[in-house]
Structures are given as C-alpha cells and as structure tokens.
Design a protein around this motif. Sequence first.
Motif, PDB file in Angstrom:
ATOM      1  N   MET A 190       0.854  -1.172   0.000  1.00  0.00           N
ATOM      2  CA  MET A 190       0.000   0.000   0.000  1.00  0.00           C
ATOM      3  C   MET A 190       0.899   1.234   0.000  1.00  0.00           C
ATOM      4  O   MET A 190       1.916   1.270   0.692  1.00  0.00           O
ATOM      5  N   HIS A 191       0.514   2.241  -0.763  1.00  0.00           N
ATOM      6  CA  HIS A 191       1.269   3.489  -0.810  1.00  0.00           C
ATOM      7  C   HIS A 191       0.950   4.333   0.429  1.00  0.00           C
ATOM      8  O   HIS A 191      -0.169   4.327   0.926  1.00  0.00           O
ATOM      9  N   ALA A 192       1.953   5.061   0.891  1.00  0.00           N
ATOM     10  CA  ALA A 192       1.762   5.932   2.048  1.00  0.00           C
ATOM     11  C   ALA A 192       0.735   7.015   1.726  1.00  0.00           C
ATOM     12  O   ALA A 192       0.696   7.539   0.610  1.00  0.00           O
ATOM     13  N   LEU A 193      -0.080   7.332   2.702  1.00  0.00           N
ATOM     14  CA  LEU A 193      -1.106   8.360   2.551  1.00  0.00           C
ATOM     15  C   LEU A 193      -0.873   9.445   3.594  1.00  0.00           C
ATOM     16  O   LEU A 193      -0.509   9.142   4.730  1.00  0.00           O
ATOM     17  N   ASP A 194      -1.124  10.676   3.196  1.00  0.00           N
ATOM     18  CA  ASP A 194      -1.108  11.745   4.197  1.00  0.00           C
ATOM     19  C   ASP A 194      -2.535  11.903   4.730  1.00  0.00           C
ATOM     20  O   ASP A 194      -3.484  11.309   4.212  1.00  0.00           O
ATOM     21  N   GLU A 195      -2.690  12.696   5.763  1.00  0.00           N
ATOM     22  CA  GLU A 195      -3.989  12.832   6.403  1.00  0.00           C
ATOM     23  C   GLU A 195      -5.053  13.365   5.439  1.00  0.00           C
ATOM     24  O   GLU A 195      -6.185  12.873   5.415  1.00  0.00           O
ATOM     25  N   GLY A 196      -4.718  14.331   4.625  1.00  0.00           N
ATOM     26  CA  GLY A 196      -5.692  14.907   3.689  1.00  0.00           C
ATOM     27  C   GLY A 196      -6.172  13.900   2.667  1.00  0.00           C
ATOM     28  O   GLY A 196      -7.374  13.811   2.381  1.00  0.00           O
ATOM     29  N   THR A 197      -5.249  13.133   2.106  1.00  0.00           N
ATOM     30  CA  THR A 197      -5.603  12.112   1.111  1.00  0.00           C
ATOM     31  C   THR A 197      -6.460  11.030   1.756  1.00  0.00           C
ATOM     32  O   THR A 197      -7.437  10.563   1.166  1.00  0.00           O
ATOM     33  N   LEU A 198      -6.090  10.637   2.968  1.00  0.00           N
ATOM     34  CA  LEU A 198      -6.847   9.613   3.672  1.00  0.00           C
ATOM     35  C   LEU A 198      -8.279  10.076   3.913  1.00  0.00           C
ATOM     36  O   LEU A 198      -9.227   9.369   3.595  1.00  0.00           O
ATOM     37  N   ARG A 199      -8.452  11.277   4.426  1.00  0.00           N
ATOM     38  CA  ARG A 199      -9.806  11.797   4.699  1.00  0.00           C
ATOM     39  C   ARG A 199     -10.617  11.941   3.408  1.00  0.00           C
ATOM     40  O   ARG A 199     -11.814  11.674   3.390  1.00  0.00           O
ATOM     41  N   ALA A 200      -9.970  12.354   2.330  1.00  0.00           N
ATOM     42  CA  ALA A 200     -10.669  12.542   1.056  1.00  0.00           C
ATOM     43  C   ALA A 200     -11.096  11.216   0.421  1.00  0.00           C
ATOM     44  O   ALA A 200     -11.954  11.204  -0.471  1.00  0.00           O
ATOM     45  N   SER A 201     -10.530  10.109   0.864  1.00  0.00           N
ATOM     46  CA  SER A 201     -10.824   8.811   0.245  1.00  0.00           C
ATOM     47  C   SER A 201     -12.169   8.220   0.675  1.00  0.00           C
ATOM     48  O   SER A 201     -12.662   7.294   0.033  1.00  0.00           O
ATOM     49  N   PHE A 202     -12.772   8.740   1.727  1.00  0.00           N
ATOM     50  CA  PHE A 202     -14.000   8.123   2.256  1.00  0.00           C
ATOM     51  C   PHE A 202     -15.190   8.371   1.333  1.00  0.00           C
ATOM     52  O   PHE A 202     -15.448   9.496   0.924  1.00  0.00           O
ATOM     53  N   VAL A 203     -15.904   7.275   1.018  1.00  0.00           N
ATOM     54  CA  VAL A 203     -16.966   7.325   0.017  1.00  0.00           C
ATOM     55  C   VAL A 203     -18.374   7.192   0.602  1.00  0.00           C
ATOM     56  O   VAL A 203     -19.343   7.436  -0.103  1.00  0.00           O
ATOM     57  N   ASN A 204     -18.489   6.790   1.864  1.00  0.00           N
ATOM     58  CA  ASN A 204     -19.822   6.556   2.433  1.00  0.00           C
ATOM     59  C   ASN A 204     -20.032   7.360   3.715  1.00  0.00           C
ATOM     60  O   ASN A 204     -20.692   6.903   4.648  1.00  0.00           O
ATOM     61  N   THR A 205     -19.493   8.558   3.744  1.00  0.00           N
ATOM     62  CA  THR A 205     -19.568   9.380   4.942  1.00  0.00           C
ATOM     63  C   THR A 205     -20.085  10.775   4.613  1.00  0.00           C
ATOM     64  O   THR A 205     -20.059  11.209   3.471  1.00  0.00           O
ATOM     65  N   THR A 206     -20.499  11.458   5.660  1.00  0.00           N
ATOM     66  CA  THR A 206     -20.828  12.875   5.532  1.00  0.00           C
ATOM     67  C   THR A 206     -19.561  13.675   5.815  1.00  0.00           C
ATOM     68  O   THR A 206     -18.582  13.132   6.347  1.00  0.00           O
ATOM     69  N   ARG A 207     -19.567  14.936   5.492  1.00  0.00           N
ATOM     70  CA  ARG A 207     -18.410  15.785   5.801  1.00  0.00           C
ATOM     71  C   ARG A 207     -18.147  15.816   7.299  1.00  0.00           C
ATOM     72  O   ARG A 207     -17.005  15.833   7.746  1.00  0.00           O
ATOM     73  N   LYS A 208     -19.217  15.834   8.088  1.00  0.00           N
ATOM     74  CA  LYS A 208     -19.085  15.843   9.547  1.00  0.00           C
ATOM     75  C   LYS A 208     -18.395  14.575  10.034  1.00  0.00           C
ATOM     76  O   LYS A 208     -17.514  14.624  10.897  1.00  0.00           O
ATOM     77  N   GLU A 209     -18.796  13.418   9.492  1.00  0.00           N
ATOM     78  CA  GLU A 209     -18.172  12.156   9.892  1.00  0.00           C
ATOM     79  C   GLU A 209     -16.682  12.135   9.537  1.00  0.00           C
ATOM     80  O   GLU A 209     -15.864  11.639  10.308  1.00  0.00           O
ATOM     81  N   VAL A 210     -16.340  12.683   8.389  1.00  0.00           N
ATOM     82  CA  VAL A 210     -14.931  12.739   7.990  1.00  0.00           C
ATOM     83  C   VAL A 210     -14.156  13.678   8.912  1.00  0.00           C
ATOM     84  O   VAL A 210     -13.041  13.364   9.332  1.00  0.00           O
ATOM     85  N   SER A 211     -14.736  14.815   9.260  1.00  0.00           N
ATOM     86  CA  SER A 211     -14.024  15.752  10.137  1.00  0.00           C
ATOM     87  C   SER A 211     -13.892  15.191  11.551  1.00  0.00           C
ATOM     88  O   SER A 211     -12.923  15.501  12.255  1.00  0.00           O
ATOM     89  N   ASP A 212     -14.840  14.352  11.996  1.00  0.00           N
ATOM     90  CA  ASP A 212     -14.777  13.746  13.327  1.00  0.00           C
ATOM     91  C   ASP A 212     -13.881  12.509  13.381  1.00  0.00           C
ATOM     92  O   ASP A 212     -13.598  12.001  14.465  1.00  0.00           O
ATOM     93  N   LEU A 213     -13.439  12.025  12.233  1.00  0.00           N
ATOM     94  CA  LEU A 213     -12.619  10.824  12.143  1.00  0.00           C
ATOM     95  C   LEU A 213     -11.349  10.983  12.977  1.00  0.00           C
ATOM     96  O   LEU A 213     -10.647  11.989  12.876  1.00  0.00           O
ATOM     97  N   THR A 214     -11.065  10.008  13.815  1.00  0.00           N
ATOM     98  CA  THR A 214      -9.850   9.994  14.623  1.00  0.00           C
ATOM     99  C   THR A 214      -8.846   9.080  13.940  1.00  0.00           C
ATOM    100  O   THR A 214      -9.123   7.899  13.726  1.00  0.00           O
ATOM    101  N   LEU A 215      -7.693   9.612  13.590  1.00  0.00           N
ATOM    102  CA  LEU A 215      -6.650   8.806  12.939  1.00  0.00           C
ATOM    103  C   LEU A 215      -6.089   7.774  13.904  1.00  0.00           C
ATOM    104  O   LEU A 215      -6.151   7.962  15.119  1.00  0.00           O
ATOM    105  N   PRO A 216      -5.516   6.689  13.374  1.00  0.00           N
ATOM    106  CA  PRO A 216      -4.879   5.712  14.265  1.00  0.00           C
ATOM    107  C   PRO A 216      -3.785   6.391  15.083  1.00  0.00           C
ATOM    108  O   PRO A 216      -3.107   7.303  14.595  1.00  0.00           O
ATOM    109  N   ALA A 217      -3.581   5.933  16.310  1.00  0.00           N
ATOM    110  CA  ALA A 217      -2.596   6.543  17.206  1.00  0.00           C
ATOM    111  C   ALA A 217      -1.193   6.535  16.607  1.00  0.00           C
ATOM    112  O   ALA A 217      -0.419   7.458  16.803  1.00  0.00           O
ATOM    113  N   ASP A 218      -0.857   5.508  15.859  1.00  0.00           N
ATOM    114  CA  ASP A 218       0.493   5.364  15.285  1.00  0.00           C
ATOM    115  C   ASP A 218       0.548   5.762  13.807  1.00  0.00           C
ATOM    116  O   ASP A 218       1.412   5.302  13.080  1.00  0.00           O
ATOM    117  N   PHE A 219      -0.352   6.622  13.370  1.00  0.00           N
ATOM    118  CA  PHE A 219      -0.462   6.967  11.947  1.00  0.00           C
ATOM    119  C   PHE A 219       0.867   7.447  11.351  1.00  0.00           C
ATOM    120  O   PHE A 219       1.247   7.022  10.264  1.00  0.00           O
TER     121      PHE A 219
END
Length: 161
Positions: free
Chosen positions: A1-30
């Motif tokens: 898998m290619h490395a992703l930055d936080e912006g790319t990761l958040r933009a990849s979500f296809v079944n969420t609302t903008r609020k759900e994406v903004s509330d997303l908590t990244l993995p602790a060891d991201f």
Amino acid sequence: MHALDEGTLRASFVNTTRKEVSDLTLPADFAALDWSRLDLLGWRDPKLAKRAYVVVPTDDGTVGVLLRRADATPVARAQCSWCQDVRLPNDVVLYTAKRAGAAGRRGDTVGVLVCESFQCSANVRKPPPIAYLGFDVEAAREERIRTLRERAAGFAAAVLA
C-alpha cells in the motif's frame, strides 16, 4: 500500500458525511505506520466504540469506508472473510457499511466478517504450515497476500456499487 497523508486519507472516504470525515480519529500510530507491510489500513475509533474505518487501495484509487460494528457476535468461531486465517489469535466480528451515494442514503448496507482490529495484513504474512512435502511456503504466503488485496478491494467495490 502506498503511504497516505492525512488529507488524502480523509478525502478517500466514500460513504460518509463531511461531519463524519471531520470527526474521524486517525490511528494513534499513523505517523509511524510501515506502509510497505500493509495491504489495507483499518482501525477502530478510540472515541466511538462501534465505529471503525478501513482504507483499501483499488485499481481506481484509494477507497475509505466507515464501518459500524454489529451488536451481535458470531455464536461459533468465525473466519475472517479477508485473510481467511483459521489459526487466528484475534476475534472476528461483523462490520457493516452504508453503500456510497443514493443507495446509502436509502439505508442500503453491506456487511463483512473481518478481524476485529484489522490484523489481516499481519496474518497473511505469517508463514503458513507446511501442507505436504515440497510445499512452497513463500508462494503460499504471496498468494495469501494477493487474495487479501482482492477480497478487500471487492468489499470496497460492493460499497461503491
């Protein structure tokens, strides 16, 4: 898998609302992830017990999916649909995901039985037991990695369908 930055990761979500994406908590060891040993990135949300996320590379790009853990647990020992390891040291649970687009807004979902904490990439990299004399352990391991990628991408395609 290619490395992703936080912006790319958040933009990849296809079944969420903008609020759900903004509330997303990244993995602790991201920041310290070893992307070369991942076939997918999955994690449970530490703030919301029943919420999880998976990011899967596909031929058409990276697809992020918001998952919800089912209340019920399998009665018998379940097998992970993605890594299909029968010697799992971890639990397998049912996660559901809203489909992307109009289907998801109507309430259509898709479910999958997977390792509770998404250890699939590590599971398929463990050498399988020798099945017979002359068994090619490395070829079997590579096949397990390839099929994990196919199954996870198939799930992402089902969410997009």
